[in-house]
Scaffold this active site. Structure first.
Site, PDB file in Angstrom:
ATOM      1  NE  ARG A 262      -4.240  -1.517   0.173  1.00 23.67           N
ATOM      2  CZ  ARG A 262      -4.334  -2.645  -0.549  1.00 23.67           C
ATOM      3  NH1 ARG A 262      -3.348  -2.993  -1.363  1.00 23.67           N
ATOM      4  NH2 ARG A 262      -5.413  -3.391  -0.487  1.00 23.67           N
TER       5      ARG A 262
ATOM      6  CD  GLU B 236      -2.948   2.710  -5.399  1.00 21.50           C
ATOM      7  OE1 GLU B 236      -3.970   2.084  -5.762  1.00 21.50           O
ATOM      8  OE2 GLU B 236      -1.976   2.164  -4.883  1.00 21.50           O
TER       9      GLU B 236
ATOM     10  CG  HIS C 267      -2.789  -1.231  -6.697  1.00 25.11           C
ATOM     11  ND1 HIS C 267      -3.253  -0.590  -5.567  1.00 25.11           N
ATOM     12  CD2 HIS C 267      -2.622  -2.532  -6.328  1.00 25.11           C
ATOM     13  CE1 HIS C 267      -3.381  -1.452  -4.573  1.00 25.11           C
ATOM     14  NE2 HIS C 267      -3.000  -2.643  -5.023  1.00 25.11           N
TER      15      HIS C 267
HETATM   16  C1  DGY Z   1      -5.127  -6.448  -2.657  1.00 23.12           C
HETATM   17  O1  DGY Z   1      -5.783  -7.450  -2.961  1.00 23.12           O
HETATM   18  O2  DGY Z   1      -5.194  -5.938  -1.548  1.00 23.12           O
HETATM   19  C2  DGY Z   1      -4.205  -5.904  -3.699  1.00 23.12           C
HETATM   20  O3  DGY Z   1      -3.682  -4.691  -3.367  1.00 23.12           O
HETATM   21  C3  DGY Z   1      -4.880  -5.841  -5.054  1.00 23.12           C
HETATM   22  O4  DGY Z   1      -5.093  -7.116  -5.492  1.00 23.12           O
END
Ligand code: DGY
Length: 320
Positions: A223, A252, A271
């Site tokens: 993150r 984002e 992402h």
């Molecule tokens: C999640 O699943 O948390 C990822 O960041 C995206 O697949």
């Protein structure tokens, strides 16, 4: 038959399966529903299938008095106010396991891209800056034999470590309670695999970046908020680290004028850690399984609860 609001069309057959049992309304646009549309969509809904970009908070729960189940299309669930969901008796689920290997693949791709300057070199080849074979051109750092520090030794971190074994890397791990500084000082690559929480926000800031070697790379596929992005920009400008590869950012996407865009030796991806056909379809199946179970008054197969939050000091400080 329950009414379910789904905040985006999903790959695979999961949503069709949900539609065989329940009345499903899917937000039709490619961008997230604006807040007012999200609140309108959940009003009267008993189930919600949402994405990590949807903020699921007390205001939303107040607008959704019939809501019984929330299925997040992600393993991370920092976008959801779990305490409020629990207080209201709303079940929450996520999609662990199925994206582990796909995210680890992407992490390793970023490690290679950052260390060998793949993105810039490919742009040079395509855009006419490749004039000859250059003995001292496009020099990067070796990945094989280097030292990798995995911060957050859960399923994804361990899957990255398994790939590192194939590159004859030395792997260090750091988890809850470990002193980061000495490990940061030893690592050639530092890869983050932690969920976002009060305990992990800003985990990598100025002191941590300064503790890294000037030849080392920071990789973040978890993150964006785990990293102090202003400190990262300064560290890249000063050459305190050699480069960084990030699949995640805050916000984002990054705004066009975000200072990170001008940073040296920084690769930013949109992402895409879990973005393979098979994995995104599998995530949809798990999210649908979670909803079907909860709406049928059975336990979700993949529940998340407030007591498992990393900052509760009981939950895992890594992605499972
Ligand atoms: C999640 O699943 O948390 C990822 O960041 C995206 O697949």
């Amino acid at each position: 038959m329950a009414r379910i609001f789904v905040t985006r069309e999903l790959p695979g057959a999961g949503l069709a399966r949900l539609g065989e049992v329940h009345r499903v309304e899917i937000w039709p646009a490619p961008l997230p529903p604006p807040r007012a549309d999200l609140l309108r969509g959940v009003a009267g809904a008993e189930g919600l299938l949402c994405l990590l970009s949807d903020r699921i908070d007390a205001e939303l729960f107040a607008a959704a008095s019939n809501l019984r189940a929330v299925a997040n299309f992600a393993v991370g669930y920092d976008n959801i106010d779990l305490a409020e969901a629990e207080r209201r008796g709303i079940a929450v689920g996520n999609t662990p396991g199925v994206l582990t290997e796909t995210t680890a693949d992407l992490t390793f791709g970023l490690i290679l891209a950052a260390a060998r300057g793949l993105i810039g070199a490919a742009a040079d080849a395509r855009e006419g800056r490749w004039r000859t074979w250059e003995p001292a051109g496009w020099l990067g750092h070796d990945v094989h034999g280097a030292t990798l520090l995995v911060i957050g030794p859960g399923a994804i971190g361990s899957a990255v470590a398994r790939r590192a074994d194939g590159f004859a890397m030395r792997v260090l791990f750091a988890g809850r309670g470990d002193d980061l500084a000495p490990r940061l000082a030893e690592a050639d690559f530092v890869s983050l695999h932690l969920p976002l929480s009060d305990a992990t926000q800003g985990l990598i800031g100025e002191p941590e970046l300064e503790a890294m070697k000037p030849t080392a790379y920071l990789i973040n596929t978890a993150r964006g908020e785990l990293v102090d992005q202003s400190a990262l920009r300064r560290a890249l400008d000063r050459g305190s680290i050699a480069g960084a590869g990030i699949d995640v950012s805050s916000p984002e996407p990054l705004d066009a004028d975000n200072p990170l865009h001008g940073a040296r030796n920084l690769t930013v991806l949109p992402h895409i850690g879990s973005a393979s056909h098979a994995t995104r379809s599998a995530m949809a199946e798990l999210a649908v399984d979670n909803l079907l179970a909860a709406l049928d008054r059975r336990p979700m197969p993949h529940p998340v609860t407030e007591s498992r939050r990393p900052d509760s000091n009981r939950g895992p400080l890594h992605y499972e």
